[in-house]
Motif scaffolding. Structure first.
Motif, PDB file in Angstrom:
ATOM      1  N   ARG A 190       0.861  -1.189   0.000  1.00 24.15           N
ATOM      2  CA  ARG A 190       0.000   0.000   0.000  1.00 24.15           C
ATOM      3  C   ARG A 190       0.900   1.242   0.000  1.00 24.15           C
ATOM      4  O   ARG A 190       1.087   1.899   1.022  1.00 24.15           O
ATOM      5  CB  ARG A 190      -0.891   0.003   1.239  1.00 24.15           C
ATOM      6  CG  ARG A 190      -1.891  -1.161   1.277  1.00 24.15           C
ATOM      7  CD  ARG A 190      -2.681  -1.147   2.571  1.00 24.15           C
ATOM      8  NE  ARG A 190      -1.813  -1.306   3.735  1.00 24.15           N
ATOM      9  CZ  ARG A 190      -2.236  -1.278   4.993  1.00 24.15           C
ATOM     10  NH1 ARG A 190      -3.526  -1.073   5.248  1.00 24.15           N
ATOM     11  NH2 ARG A 190      -1.390  -1.442   5.991  1.00 24.15           N
ATOM     12  N   PRO A 191       1.475   1.570  -1.151  1.00 21.37           N
ATOM     13  CA  PRO A 191       2.457   2.663  -1.191  1.00 21.37           C
ATOM     14  C   PRO A 191       1.890   4.026  -0.825  1.00 21.37           C
ATOM     15  O   PRO A 191       2.650   4.923  -0.447  1.00 21.37           O
ATOM     16  CB  PRO A 191       2.948   2.635  -2.640  1.00 21.37           C
ATOM     17  CG  PRO A 191       1.889   1.917  -3.402  1.00 21.37           C
ATOM     18  CD  PRO A 191       1.286   0.928  -2.453  1.00 21.37           C
ATOM     19  N   HIS A 192       0.583   4.198  -0.929  1.00 19.56           N
ATOM     20  CA  HIS A 192      -0.014   5.496  -0.609  1.00 19.56           C
ATOM     21  C   HIS A 192      -0.583   5.556   0.813  1.00 19.56           C
ATOM     22  O   HIS A 192      -1.125   6.584   1.214  1.00 19.56           O
ATOM     23  CB  HIS A 192      -1.125   5.822  -1.619  1.00 19.56           C
ATOM     24  CG  HIS A 192      -0.653   5.828  -3.040  1.00 19.56           C
ATOM     25  ND1 HIS A 192       0.221   6.769  -3.524  1.00 19.56           N
ATOM     26  CD2 HIS A 192      -0.922   4.980  -4.076  1.00 19.56           C
ATOM     27  CE1 HIS A 192       0.482   6.524  -4.802  1.00 19.56           C
ATOM     28  NE2 HIS A 192      -0.207   5.437  -5.172  1.00 19.56           N
ATOM     29  N   ASN A 193      -0.459   4.465   1.553  1.00 17.88           N
ATOM     30  CA  ASN A 193      -1.017   4.431   2.906  1.00 17.88           C
ATOM     31  C   ASN A 193      -0.175   3.490   3.773  1.00 17.88           C
ATOM     32  O   ASN A 193      -0.649   2.460   4.235  1.00 17.88           O
ATOM     33  CB  ASN A 193      -2.475   3.959   2.856  1.00 17.88           C
ATOM     34  CG  ASN A 193      -3.147   4.048   4.215  1.00 17.88           C
ATOM     35  OD1 ASN A 193      -2.744   4.826   5.072  1.00 17.88           O
ATOM     36  ND2 ASN A 193      -4.180   3.236   4.427  1.00 17.88           N
ATOM     37  N   CYS A 194       1.087   3.855   3.985  1.00 15.18           N
ATOM     38  CA  CYS A 194       1.994   2.978   4.738  1.00 15.18           C
ATOM     39  C   CYS A 194       2.594   3.678   5.958  1.00 15.18           C
ATOM     40  O   CYS A 194       3.587   3.223   6.511  1.00 15.18           O
ATOM     41  CB  CYS A 194       3.108   2.466   3.836  1.00 15.18           C
ATOM     42  SG  CYS A 194       4.086   3.753   3.051  1.00 15.18           S
ATOM     43  N   GLY A 195       2.004   4.786   6.365  1.00 20.04           N
ATOM     44  CA  GLY A 195       2.475   5.458   7.564  1.00 20.04           C
ATOM     45  C   GLY A 195       3.664   6.354   7.300  1.00 20.04           C
ATOM     46  O   GLY A 195       4.185   6.436   6.181  1.00 20.04           O
ATOM     47  N   VAL A 253       8.686   5.746  -1.823  1.00 15.09           N
ATOM     48  CA  VAL A 253       7.879   4.564  -1.583  1.00 15.09           C
ATOM     49  C   VAL A 253       7.166   4.201  -2.876  1.00 15.09           C
ATOM     50  O   VAL A 253       6.588   5.057  -3.547  1.00 15.09           O
ATOM     51  CB  VAL A 253       6.879   4.781  -0.421  1.00 15.09           C
ATOM     52  CG1 VAL A 253       5.953   5.955  -0.707  1.00 15.09           C
ATOM     53  CG2 VAL A 253       6.072   3.514  -0.169  1.00 15.09           C
ATOM     54  N   LYS A 254       7.255   2.924  -3.246  1.00 19.05           N
ATOM     55  CA  LYS A 254       6.637   2.420  -4.472  1.00 19.05           C
ATOM     56  C   LYS A 254       6.004   1.067  -4.176  1.00 19.05           C
ATOM     57  O   LYS A 254       6.137   0.519  -3.081  1.00 19.05           O
ATOM     58  CB  LYS A 254       7.680   2.269  -5.583  1.00 19.05           C
ATOM     59  CG  LYS A 254       8.401   3.540  -5.987  1.00 19.05           C
ATOM     60  CD  LYS A 254       9.426   3.257  -7.077  1.00 19.05           C
ATOM     61  CE  LYS A 254      10.175   4.519  -7.484  1.00 19.05           C
ATOM     62  NZ  LYS A 254      11.194   4.253  -8.531  1.00 19.05           N
ATOM     63  N   GLY A 255       5.343   0.524  -5.182  1.00 15.96           N
ATOM     64  CA  GLY A 255       4.875  -0.847  -5.079  1.00 15.96           C
ATOM     65  C   GLY A 255       6.052  -1.798  -5.082  1.00 15.96           C
ATOM     66  O   GLY A 255       7.175  -1.445  -5.460  1.00 15.96           O
TER      67      GLY A 255
END
Length: 475
Positions: free
Chosen positions: A55-60, A68-70
């Motif tokens: 979850r690259p857009h919701n990883c804290g 951060v990427k997939g």
């Protein structure tokens, strides 16, 4: 343009793996505490970091400066990938085989308990991604140690893997982070490395067992002599003594015995070398193991000594003591008498307390110098002087402190309840024996022979030393 930029920034070692440079990219799968701490440390060392997340857009929150990427995109962009996820989540890596082919995967995972799986996590990872080179490493470091950098004492990275080139790349990265590294061989050693964080005080087991055993033994011994005996012969209930009086007898006894056990193996080793006439024969396994845990024995002895000092300080405020003092004063007033001052008792009590304070002070010094942060600043001669010479002086002071406590009580028949000697008499046997044996070892004729043996001389040899001068034992 982006690919050309990357080619300029990353230089390859003769082994074909990237060498550390200011813009080398490292990938981390996992955004937990360890993954974030590792990413922060890498960024501080000049690396670029990309996190791979499902979850690259919701990883804290992530370290500032990290991308951060997939998983697939992150794996494609870096040559070295840290796998900072739990083993039960490894399944997704199998589908990333094409992106991870030829890459170095650093498995930093650990398990909750030993033998949880039939094979090591790193071996399982290698089976899932056969096209990659798996290296086990960084699993013995905690997120806390990574955050604290070089100020933390835990700075060693253990690595193992089947590819020498892959291990070399991980070792170079660890060095760049300010960490030391140790190669533990092939990937088959991964299970051993994964078991290291699960060990619970491995060097403390024998000392703790000794401390618990001695405490329990002397507690029940003194309970029988002081409480049960009084109730059986006089019908008095003095069970309240268990909490302070009994504890304050057990703690110094255990402390003195465990301090003695720190120096007894050195004395035994000295006599064993004299008997054999050489230093080149290995000590028995039990003696080696004993000598390796002397530091733990000493620290536990210091802990019991501290408890004894604290219990002694609270004696004047105890209800029993205050009641006894008040009752004694009233009795003297009623009988119109006064106790005369005894100069001998005054000398004895002051000497007893003085030796106890000096012994505790040196005891604390021994404990402080055993800390790595302090011992690393001392030369071998300084460390040997404190731990050996001052250590034996500490043992002498504590033993004399106990002798003054007993004074002439061993002559009184009332001291032998149910024909058993007091606890302090029993604890004096071992330190007295060690001090006498040490005195024999430092006598000129014996010390001269022992010194020659430790310099390489062997019995039956007429020439010089048989080898290099060995490191002296702390006797």
């Amino acid at each position: 343009m982006h690919m050309e930029e990357k080619t300029e920034c990353v230089s390859l070692s003769p082994l074909g793996h990237p060498t550390p440079s200011e813009c080398e990219l490292v990938c981390i799968f996992g955004t937990g505490d360890l993954g974030r701490s590792l990413g922060q440390r890498l960024l501080q060392a000049g690396y670029r970091v990309v996190f791979g997340s499902r979850r690259p857009h919701n990883c804290g929150p992530l370290p500032q400066g990290a991308q951060v990427k997939g998983h697939a995109a992150a794996a494609q962009s870096a040559q070295l990938v840290f796998i900072a996820v739990h083993r039960e989540h490894y399944d997704f890596l199998e589908s990333l085989g094409p992106q991870l082919k030829g890459k170095v995967l650093v498995d930093v995972s650990n398990n909750q308990k030993k033998d949880l799986y039939p094979e090591a996590n790193a071996e399982y990872l290698q089976r899932l991604v056969p096209g990659a080179s798996v290296v086990k490493g960084f699993n013995t470091l905690s997120a806390w140690s990574l955050q604290n950098g070089s100020t933390d004492a835990n700075r060693q990275v253990l690595v193992c893997g089947d590819s020498a080139e892959a291990k070399q790349g991980v070792v170079e990265l660890a060095t760049r982070l300010g960490l030391s590294s140790l190669d533990r061989g092939c990937l088959s050693s991964a299970r051993e490395l994964e078991d290291i964080p699960l060990q619970l005080f491995p060097q403390w087991r024998l000392p703790l067992r000794l401390a618990i055993g001695l405490t329990a033994s002397f507690f029940f011994y003194l309970l029988t002599r002081d409480v049960i005996y009084t109730y059986a012969t006089q019908g008095k209930d003095v069970s309240f003594r268990i909490m302070v009086s009994l504890a304050n007898k057990v703690f110094p006894i255990v402390s003195l015995i465990m301090l003695t056990l720190c120096y007894l193996p050195g004395v035994l080793a000295g006599f064993l070398q004299l008997y054999r006439g050489t230093k080149y024969r290995q000590f028995p396994d039990w003696l080696d193991h004993w000598m390796l845990c002397r530091k733990q024995l000493g620290l536990l002895a210091l802990c019991f000594a501290f408890l004894h000092a604290i219990y002694t300080l609270i004696i004047p405020i105890r209800y029993y003591v205050r009641f006894w003092i008040g009752a004694n004063i009233v009795t003297q007033l009623k009988e119109n008498r006064t106790s005369e001052f005894d100069n001998t008792v005054a000398w004895r009590s002051d000497s007893y307390y003085s030796l106890g304070i000096l012994g505790l002070g040196l005891f604390v010094l021994l404990g402080i110098t055993s800390l790595p942060s302090v011992s690393n600043t001392l030369s071998w001669r300084e460390f040997s002087f404190i731990q050996s010479k001052l250590g034996h002086l500490t043992l002498l002071l504590c033993t004399a402190h106990t002798y003054l406590y007993g004074w002439d009580r061993f002559l009184r028949s009332s001291s032998y309840r149910w024909w058993t000697p007091p606890g302090y008499m029993l604890c004096l046997v071992l330190p007295t024996m060690v001090l006498l044996l040490k005195l024999l070892l430092i006598s000129p004729c014996v010390d001269r022979s022992l010194s020659r043996i430790r310099q390489g001389w062997e019995r039956g040899q007429s020439g010089g030393p048989a080898g290099a001068v060995g490191t002296p034992l702390l006797l």
